[in-house]
Design a protein around this motif. Sequence first.
Motif, PDB file in Angstrom:
ATOM      1  N   LYS A 157      -1.461  -6.604  -8.702  1.00  0.00           N
ATOM      2  CA  LYS A 157      -2.476  -5.101  -8.448  1.00  0.00           C
ATOM      3  C   LYS A 157      -3.529  -5.728  -7.489  1.00  0.00           C
ATOM      4  O   LYS A 157      -4.031  -4.842  -6.995  1.00  0.00           O
ATOM      5  N   SER A 191      -6.857  -3.893  -3.713  1.00  0.00           N
ATOM      6  CA  SER A 191      -6.190  -3.259  -4.796  1.00  0.00           C
ATOM      7  C   SER A 191      -5.168  -2.371  -4.368  1.00  0.00           C
ATOM      8  O   SER A 191      -5.146  -1.438  -3.737  1.00  0.00           O
ATOM      9  N   PHE A 192      -4.114  -2.432  -5.113  1.00  0.00           N
ATOM     10  CA  PHE A 192      -2.993  -1.853  -4.999  1.00  0.00           C
ATOM     11  C   PHE A 192      -2.923  -0.564  -6.365  1.00  0.00           C
ATOM     12  O   PHE A 192      -2.337  -1.050  -7.314  1.00  0.00           O
ATOM     13  N   PHE A 239       0.931  -1.261  -0.080  1.00  0.00           N
ATOM     14  CA  PHE A 239      -0.016   0.143   0.052  1.00  0.00           C
ATOM     15  C   PHE A 239       0.746   1.450  -0.063  1.00  0.00           C
ATOM     16  O   PHE A 239       0.479   2.236  -0.575  1.00  0.00           O
ATOM     17  N   ASP A 253      -8.897  -1.956   0.457  1.00  0.00           N
ATOM     18  CA  ASP A 253      -8.500  -2.918   1.541  1.00  0.00           C
ATOM     19  C   ASP A 253     -10.051  -3.305   2.261  1.00  0.00           C
ATOM     20  O   ASP A 253     -10.474  -2.440   2.790  1.00  0.00           O
ATOM     21  N   ASN A 260      -6.096   3.195  -3.011  1.00  0.00           N
ATOM     22  CA  ASN A 260      -6.351   1.412  -3.118  1.00  0.00           C
ATOM     23  C   ASN A 260      -7.582   1.212  -2.271  1.00  0.00           C
ATOM     24  O   ASN A 260      -8.106   1.720  -1.749  1.00  0.00           O
TER      25      ASN A 260
END
Length: 296
Positions: free
Chosen positions: A69, A103-104, A60, A232, A230
């Motif tokens: 990703k 998602s990064f 992150f 989480d 991002n």
Amino acid sequence: NGGNKVDKIDRFSINNIRKEYLNFFKSKGHLTEQSFSLIPKNDKSLLLIGAGMAPLKKYFTGAEIPPAKRMATCQKCVRTGDVENVGLTARHLTFFEMLGNFSFGDYFKNEAIVWAWELLTDVLKIDKDRLWVTVYLEDDEAENIWHTKVGIPMEKIVRLGKDDNFWELEVGPSGPCSEIYFDRGADKGCGKEGCTVGCDCDRFIEVWNLVFTQFDRQEDMTYLPLKSKNIDTGMGLERLACVMQGVDNIFEVDTIRSVLNHVCDISGTKYGSDYKKDVSIRVITDHCRSASMMVS
Ligand code: SER
């Protein structure tokens, strides 16, 4: 009909729900990984892993490049902050498994919200009418997605402040969040006037937290913007199973009930006959699970 009963139990079992979750996110292009250890690696800010995102913090913040990703895990977690609630409420455990998709710098609010709804209602077939959502006070964008894209009526979208709808650790990735609650029915609640989402009782139970990770909290409590936006998310597997299996509390879901039954067997006690004893049985069951996982 015995056959149907077995099917139903199997479909709602902890092991099956875990599999369904990971398969769903695999189908949405996520790399699925095994749980990381409960012992943090190269992270002096944590004693134990207490969230699915904790072993992934480096991705992150951009300190390391992630293998993909989009990732999804079912992470072993220990949270000691809730220890005094364990055994007394229907929903707290010190050890639990957290289902999470991440998602990064890839997808953001739109996909995270729409997919969460798709998984709960289309794949796991949870009754839509029993679901409520919360958004951070200032988050018009998330509210708009829930209302216009997903179709949640405005009266079932509740805006809450930083205490409830902003997720952070002492240091590291953080951001506003949106939570999904399941209404277990008035008979499970406190009955107080005004009891609704956000009440401390066991009626509206939070199942899934979608965090829109945008900041990097520093030791001096300042928030630096992260390079990319991002996602989480974290959903307690045992809580979800509690809702899906329709049992009274989290200690009665399939796998935990087996531990609880064994606690009763070796202590010569019976569960369900005396409230005080039941609390003790639940506490011992909880602590056996956590201790075993920490030792392993
Ligand atoms: N980090 C958030 C939580 O632990 C979502 O995964 O609730």
